[in-house]
Write an enzyme that holds these catalytic residues in place. Structure first.
Site, PDB file in Angstrom:
ATOM      1  CG  ASN A 154      -0.406  -0.157   2.496  1.00 17.27           C
ATOM      2  OD1 ASN A 154       0.705  -0.646   2.634  1.00 17.27           O
ATOM      3  ND2 ASN A 154      -1.109   0.277   3.524  1.00 17.27           N
ATOM      4  CD  GLU A 252       4.992   0.310  12.935  1.00 17.58           C
ATOM      5  OE1 GLU A 252       3.775   0.442  13.160  1.00 17.58           O
ATOM      6  OE2 GLU A 252       5.866   0.986  13.502  1.00 17.58           O
ATOM      7  CB  CYS A 286      -1.892   0.499   8.708  1.00 19.53           C
ATOM      8  SG  CYS A 286      -0.772   1.894   8.645  1.00 19.53           S
ATOM      9  CD  GLU A 460       8.512   1.150  10.811  1.00 15.63           C
ATOM     10  OE1 GLU A 460       7.514   1.413  10.130  1.00 15.63           O
ATOM     11  OE2 GLU A 460       9.378   0.309  10.484  1.00 15.63           O
TER      12      GLU A 460
HETATM   13  P1  NAD Z   1       0.549  -9.010   4.238  1.00 17.53           P
HETATM   14  O1  NAD Z   1       0.772  -9.296   5.668  1.00 17.53           O
HETATM   15  O2  NAD Z   1      -0.184  -9.993   3.421  1.00 17.53           O
HETATM   16  O3  NAD Z   1       1.951  -8.783   3.476  1.00 17.53           O
HETATM   17  C1  NAD Z   1       2.884  -7.829   3.905  1.00 17.53           C
HETATM   18  C2  NAD Z   1       4.278  -8.237   3.423  1.00 17.53           C
HETATM   19  O4  NAD Z   1       4.622  -9.474   4.044  1.00 17.53           O
HETATM   20  C3  NAD Z   1       4.379  -8.493   1.920  1.00 17.53           C
HETATM   21  O5  NAD Z   1       5.664  -8.090   1.470  1.00 17.53           O
HETATM   22  C4  NAD Z   1       4.246 -10.005   1.823  1.00 17.53           C
HETATM   23  O6  NAD Z   1       4.850 -10.538   0.659  1.00 17.53           O
HETATM   24  C5  NAD Z   1       4.992 -10.440   3.074  1.00 17.53           C
HETATM   25  N1  NAD Z   1       4.610 -11.757   3.612  1.00 17.53           N
HETATM   26  C6  NAD Z   1       3.432 -12.416   3.461  1.00 17.53           C
HETATM   27  N2  NAD Z   1       3.483 -13.605   4.118  1.00 17.53           N
HETATM   28  C7  NAD Z   1       4.695 -13.679   4.711  1.00 17.53           C
HETATM   29  C8  NAD Z   1       5.341 -14.647   5.542  1.00 17.53           C
HETATM   30  N3  NAD Z   1       4.736 -15.800   5.899  1.00 17.53           N
HETATM   31  N4  NAD Z   1       6.602 -14.389   5.985  1.00 17.53           N
HETATM   32  C9  NAD Z   1       7.214 -13.232   5.668  1.00 17.53           C
HETATM   33  N5  NAD Z   1       6.670 -12.281   4.856  1.00 17.53           N
HETATM   34  C10 NAD Z   1       5.422 -12.500   4.394  1.00 17.53           C
HETATM   35  O7  NAD Z   1      -0.144  -7.585   4.204  1.00 17.53           O
HETATM   36  P2  NAD Z   1      -0.762  -6.822   2.949  1.00 17.53           P
HETATM   37  O8  NAD Z   1      -2.158  -7.271   2.769  1.00 17.53           O
HETATM   38  O9  NAD Z   1       0.170  -6.882   1.810  1.00 17.53           O
HETATM   39  O10 NAD Z   1      -0.719  -5.317   3.503  1.00 17.53           O
HETATM   40  C11 NAD Z   1      -1.763  -4.742   4.150  1.00 17.53           C
HETATM   41  C12 NAD Z   1      -1.593  -4.865   5.657  1.00 17.53           C
HETATM   42  O11 NAD Z   1      -0.465  -4.100   6.079  1.00 17.53           O
HETATM   43  C13 NAD Z   1      -2.776  -4.312   6.396  1.00 17.53           C
HETATM   44  O12 NAD Z   1      -3.118  -5.154   7.451  1.00 17.53           O
HETATM   45  C14 NAD Z   1      -2.238  -2.985   6.925  1.00 17.53           C
HETATM   46  O13 NAD Z   1      -2.910  -2.510   8.062  1.00 17.53           O
HETATM   47  C15 NAD Z   1      -0.822  -3.297   7.198  1.00 17.53           C
HETATM   48  N6  NAD Z   1      -0.023  -2.058   7.264  1.00 17.53           N
HETATM   49  C16 NAD Z   1       0.401  -1.620   8.484  1.00 17.53           C
HETATM   50  C17 NAD Z   1       1.130  -0.433   8.578  1.00 17.53           C
HETATM   51  C18 NAD Z   1       1.594   0.078   9.927  1.00 17.53           C
HETATM   52  O14 NAD Z   1       2.466   0.940   9.962  1.00 17.53           O
HETATM   53  N7  NAD Z   1       1.077  -0.406  11.042  1.00 17.53           N
HETATM   54  C19 NAD Z   1       1.422   0.304   7.440  1.00 17.53           C
HETATM   55  C20 NAD Z   1       0.958  -0.162   6.204  1.00 17.53           C
HETATM   56  C21 NAD Z   1       0.244  -1.368   6.141  1.00 17.53           C
END
Ligand code: NAD
Length: 488
Positions: A154, A252, A286, A460
């Protein structure tokens, strides 16, 4: 954007941009469904090479840089981002589908974050403790070592920079894993870092599948620390995978954040701010404040004005300057968002605007406003990650706080009020990492950002973030003639 305009290398390892040895990934523009390029992304062998390169960088030139040198290099990378901003904005807008005006702000913010960490790099210092007599102790702050950093789709560039900047400022080396859907800006960031003089291997970029490539990076024995941004479910997997080797972690994670609007608030400002807080980035943030809690006496008027404004938002071509909301990341994700809206409708909630999948190409979904959802419904408890807001009435501060806190997340909340004492009072009672008072924007360099509860841990964008990338080593020094060892 033509394929010729893009870097075609799928990984950046040891200073070399090259094809990866993993799966070929087709990169689409989510707003049109058009294919823009196909890249061979990272294999697990590429991750191994990247970790080796990162360790070699620490053992070599990068490991010997002083804080002032790192500061200069980070400013150089900020300069390079600013000089390349137009291209980065185009790449990111095409790849993610968000409105170009928002992406321009993100690229500017990425440079600002680098400048912040460039400025504070020199603040890393140990301390001395003259215990007494011939005994002195002092501490050294040393880089944790090789860091694995995993970012979602995102905010591909700004999340990458939020992680890379403090790690490099602390003298760590990085293996960055962007999402397979959105690798382009991170790969470009890696090249810009080299152009700015950051030595090869200090920043490696290995986009790829989450469980395979991300999982391999997390479990790699040479990776000392993992910083992860993504969903709470994946964050829990990362904790498990890192546990056997006691990995240092920053997580995060997701959010289900509220806006709390009180009857004494400036209604026009509150409506505008609440609309922006949930619908910007098409709700794929997020910190999206997707639950709008409104004091009952103004609820109906607020809802009417909120829906009017939401329905007027200009949704369309992400590259058009007057677009306010672009597309979602994929039609698959859009369909998931729509399922949650349909489920809420089936369970008695009222949909006031949006709520239908538009015809035509692209992963678009209209700003959607829902009222009267039951508090237990998925639309109130789960992260929708789309342009969907619920508006819910409350009676008084206690109920507002109860509703605000009654979810498993705790990332962000915004209080709208005309009472100067109410904001600070509620800031103490709301369980979340950031509280805005009459202020919808969330992240600024120098202001800690992170979660309570299942929104994760670690902060962060802040000075304290440096601590996550540093070890404290205590040196206990005896300067007397005869050692005080108790055994002769
Ligand atoms: P996701 O957890 O599916 O993926 C995030 C990242 O993790 C991607 O690069 C993905 O390839 C990797 N990943 C997936 N499975 C993994 C595993 N088993 N081991 C290691 N890496 C793995 O999340 P998404 O759907 O791509 O992103 C949206 C999510 O991110 C939402 O829940 C959002 O709230 C969160 N987010 C949080 C913040 C924050 O600062 N708190 C900021 C932006 C997004």
């Amino acid at each position: 954007m033509t394929t010729a305009a893009l870097d075609t290398a799928g990984v950046l390892v040891a200073g070399e941009a090259r094809e990866g040895r993993g799966e070929e990934q087709t990169i689409f523009e989510p707003a049109t469904g058009v294919e823009v390029t196909a890249l061979r992304l990272a294999s697990t062998a590429d991750v191994d090479d990247a970790v080796r390169a990162a360790a070699a960088a620490l053992a070599g030139r990068w490991g010997r840089t002083s804080a002032p040198q790192r500061s200069r290099l980070l400013h150089g990378l900020a300069d390079a981002i600013e000089a390349d901003a137009e291209k980065l904005v185009e790449i990111e807008t095409r790849n993610v589908g968000k409105a170009v005006t928002a992406v321009r702000g993100e690229v500017g913010a990425a440079a600002a974050v680098l400048r912040y960490y460039a400025s504070v790099a020199g603040s890393i210092e140990g301390s001395a403790n003259p215990i007494g007599g011939s005994l002195t102790a002092y501490t050294l702050r040393e880089s944790v070592g090789v860091c694995g950093q995993i970012v979602p789709w995102n905010y591909p560039l700004s999340m990458a920079v939020a992680k890379v900047a403090p790690a490099l400022a602390a003298g760590c080396s990085v293996v960055l894993k962007p999402d397979a859907l959105t690798p382009l800006s991170a790969l470009r960031l890696g090249r810009l870092a080299l152009e700015a003089g950051i030595p090869p291997g200090a920043l490696n970029v290995v986009p790829g599948d989450g469980p395979t490539i991300g999982g391999h990076l997390v479990a790699h024995p040479e990776v000392r620390k993992v910083s992860f941004t993504g969903s709470t479910a994946t964050g829990a997997e990362v904790m498990k995978a890192g546990a056997p080797l006691v990995k240092r972690l920053t997580l995060e994670l997701g959010g289900k954040s509220p806006s709390l609007v009180f009857a004494d608030a400036d209604l026009g400002e509150a409506v505008k701010g609440c609309v922006w807080s949930v619908y910007s980035a098409a709700g794929q943030s997020c910190e999206a404040r997707s639950r709008v809690l409104v004091e009952r006496e103004i609820h109906d008027e607020f809802l009417t004005r909120f829906v009017e404004r939401a329905a007027l938002l200009r949704v369309g071509d992400p590259l058009a300057e007057d677009t306010q909301i672009g597309s979602l990341i994929s039609t698959r994700h859009r369909d998931r968002v729509h399922e949650l809206v349909e489920a809420a409708r089936d369970q008695g909630a009222q949909v006031h605007c949006g709520g239908e999948v538009p015809s035509g190409d692209g992963a678009f979904y209209p700003p959607t406003t829902i009222s009267d959802p039951d508090h237990g419904l998925a639309i109130e408890q789960a992260e929708v990650f789309g342009p969907v807001a619920t508006v819910v009435p409350f009676d008084g501060e206690d109920e507002a706080v109860r509703l605000a806190n009654d979810v498993r997340y705790g990332l962000m909340a915004t209080v709208w009020t005309g009472d100067p004492a109410r904001g600070p009072r509620l800031a103490r009672r709301i369980e979340s990492g950031t509280i805005g008072v009459n202020m919808p924007y969330t992240s600024f360099p120098g202001v800690p950002f992170g979660g309570f509860k299942q929104s994760g841990f670690g902060r962060e964008f802040a000075l304290e973030t440096l601590d996550d990338y540093l070890e404290t080593k205590s040196v206990v020094l005896w300067t007397g003639k005869k050692s005080p060892t108790p055994i002769d």
